[in-house]
Design a protein around this motif. Structure first.
Motif, short mmCIF file in Angstrom:
data_model
loop_
_atom_site.label_atom_id
_atom_site.label_comp_id
_atom_site.label_asym_id
_atom_site.label_seq_id
_atom_site.Cartn_x
_atom_site.Cartn_y
_atom_site.Cartn_z
N MET A 1 -2.56 -1.69 -6.21
CA MET A 1 -1.64 -2.35 -5.30
C MET A 1 -1.06 -3.60 -5.94
O MET A 1 0.14 -3.87 -5.86
CB MET A 1 -2.36 -2.70 -3.99
CG MET A 1 -1.42 -3.17 -2.88
SD MET A 1 -1.01 -4.93 -3.00
CE MET A 1 -2.58 -5.64 -2.51
N LEU A 2 -1.90 -4.39 -6.62
CA LEU A 2 -1.41 -5.58 -7.32
C LEU A 2 -0.42 -5.19 -8.41
O LEU A 2 0.59 -5.87 -8.61
CB LEU A 2 -2.59 -6.35 -7.93
CG LEU A 2 -3.16 -7.51 -7.10
CD1 LEU A 2 -3.68 -7.03 -5.75
CD2 LEU A 2 -4.29 -8.20 -7.88
N GLU B 1 -7.81 -6.75 -1.57
CA GLU B 1 -6.77 -7.12 -2.53
C GLU B 1 -6.61 -8.64 -2.60
O GLU B 1 -6.29 -9.20 -3.65
CB GLU B 1 -5.43 -6.46 -2.19
CG GLU B 1 -4.87 -6.77 -0.82
CD GLU B 1 -5.28 -5.74 0.22
OE1 GLU B 1 -4.56 -5.62 1.22
OE2 GLU B 1 -6.31 -5.07 0.01
N GLU B 2 -6.84 -9.34 -1.47
CA GLU B 2 -6.80 -10.81 -1.48
C GLU B 2 -7.97 -11.38 -2.27
O GLU B 2 -7.82 -12.34 -3.03
CB GLU B 2 -6.82 -11.32 -0.04
CG GLU B 2 -5.61 -10.91 0.78
CD GLU B 2 -5.78 -11.18 2.26
OE1 GLU B 2 -4.80 -10.98 3.01
OE2 GLU B 2 -6.89 -11.58 2.69
N ARG B 3 -9.15 -10.78 -2.09
CA ARG B 3 -10.34 -11.21 -2.83
C ARG B 3 -10.16 -10.96 -4.32
O ARG B 3 -10.54 -11.80 -5.15
CB ARG B 3 -11.56 -10.48 -2.31
CG ARG B 3 -11.97 -10.90 -0.91
CD ARG B 3 -12.83 -9.85 -0.23
NE ARG B 3 -13.94 -9.41 -1.09
CZ ARG B 3 -14.60 -8.27 -0.89
NH1 ARG B 3 -14.26 -7.46 0.12
NH2 ARG B 3 -15.58 -7.94 -1.68
N GLY C 1 3.93 -5.76 -8.93
CA GLY C 1 4.39 -6.46 -10.12
C GLY C 1 3.65 -7.74 -10.42
O GLY C 1 4.14 -8.60 -11.16
N LEU C 2 2.42 -7.88 -9.87
CA LEU C 2 1.64 -9.10 -10.06
C LEU C 2 0.78 -9.05 -11.32
O LEU C 2 0.51 -10.08 -11.94
CB LEU C 2 0.76 -9.35 -8.84
CG LEU C 2 1.49 -9.43 -7.50
CD1 LEU C 2 0.50 -9.61 -6.36
CD2 LEU C 2 2.51 -10.57 -7.52
N VAL C 3 0.33 -7.85 -11.67
CA VAL C 3 -0.50 -7.68 -12.85
C VAL C 3 -0.08 -6.40 -13.57
O VAL C 3 0.62 -5.55 -13.01
CB VAL C 3 -2.01 -7.58 -12.50
CG1 VAL C 3 -2.48 -8.80 -11.73
CG2 VAL C 3 -2.31 -6.30 -11.71
N HIS C 4 -0.52 -6.30 -14.80
CA HIS C 4 -0.39 -5.05 -15.55
C HIS C 4 -1.80 -4.65 -15.97
O HIS C 4 -2.50 -5.43 -16.62
CB HIS C 4 0.50 -5.20 -16.78
CG HIS C 4 0.54 -3.98 -17.64
ND1 HIS C 4 1.05 -2.78 -17.20
CD2 HIS C 4 0.11 -3.77 -18.91
CE1 HIS C 4 0.95 -1.88 -18.16
NE2 HIS C 4 0.37 -2.45 -19.21
N ALA C 5 -2.24 -3.47 -15.57
CA ALA C 5 -3.61 -3.03 -15.84
C ALA C 5 -3.64 -1.86 -16.81
O ALA C 5 -2.83 -0.93 -16.71
CB ALA C 5 -4.30 -2.66 -14.52
#
Length: 234
Positions: free
Chosen positions: A195-196, A152-154, A200-204
């Motif tokens: 997970m992202l 998830e960090e990558r 609430g970091l992205v919307h996919a």
């Protein structure tokens, strides 16, 4: 300010704009504008490189392949730079493949013309070598992160780097493409992306990722996206 920075009809590529007017004038007669279509192959492994490209929009991926067919991205190129680092370093070909992963446009220059003009100008050679060094730093950082960071960090780092090189917050990519870029299996990438999104970091959605919280994404990388990644954009 160089004249082409004030004229939107002339190159918006960061590397071209950073050249002196004299060095830019050496390259200009041999360049032509091209569309960079999705999956367009710009370099074939171990085949002579005939053209270099200076993107103005879109993203090119430099991808390494292992015996057995497994692939992983080792570098990305947007409006910050150019393809053909091997040529800058005096080589005719590269073991890696380079192709377009986000469609766009840019400038195309025959390698024979590039070499001819570099031979005329020490300052042009120095500028291109400085970019080649920056690209190699990016590749070494990618190797470090791939070896020590969670998926998830990558993924967050990679999305931030693409976001740096695109306009707006929407990135058009499939999960399959993401898996190749990260050298991971598709289910793992899907889980990381979920997970992202949960944070609430992205919307996919299918084929599209929207960056919602850039600051939160940077924090999530725990240093994987840092000074070197932000050097040109930060």
């Amino acid at each position: 300010m160089p004249v082409w920075e004030r004229d939107v009809s002339l190159p918006r590529n960061h590397l071209l704009k950073a050249l002196s007017p004299e060095d830019f004038a050496l390259l200009l007669p041999s360049m032509h504008h091209v569309q960079l279509d999705l999956k367009a192959q710009l370099e074939v492994p171990y085949q002579p490189i005939e053209h270099v490209y200076f993107p103005e929009a879109g993203i090119a991926s430099v991808v390494a392949t292992m015996t057995g067919g497994r692939q992983s991205e080792v570098g990305i190129i947007g409006y910050d730079g150019m393809t053909g680092v091997a040529v800058i370093l005096g080589q005719d070909s590269s073991p890696n493949e380079t192709y377009i992963q986000v469609a766009g446009s840019g400038w195309c220059l025959p390698v024979e013309n590039l070499r001819s003009e570099v031979a005329k100008s020490q300052s042009l050679r120095a500028s291109l070598l400085a970019y080649a060094h920056a690209f190699l730093v990016q590749s070494s950082r990618t190797a470090l992160v791939n070896g020590h960071s969670k998926i998830e960090e990558r993924l967050a780092r990679w999305l931030l780097m693409v976001h740096d090189r695109t306009e707006g917050n929407k990135i058009h990519l499939t999960h399959e493409f993401l898996a190749t870029m990260l050298g991971s299996r598709r289910p793992g990438v899907t889980t990381a992306l979920q997970m992202l999104e949960y944070r609430g970091l992205v919307h996919a959605r299918r084929g599209e990722i929207t960056i919602v919280d850039r600051a939160g994404m940077i924090k999530l990388t725990h240093g994987a996206y840092g000074d070197e990644e932000q050097r040109h954009f930060g």
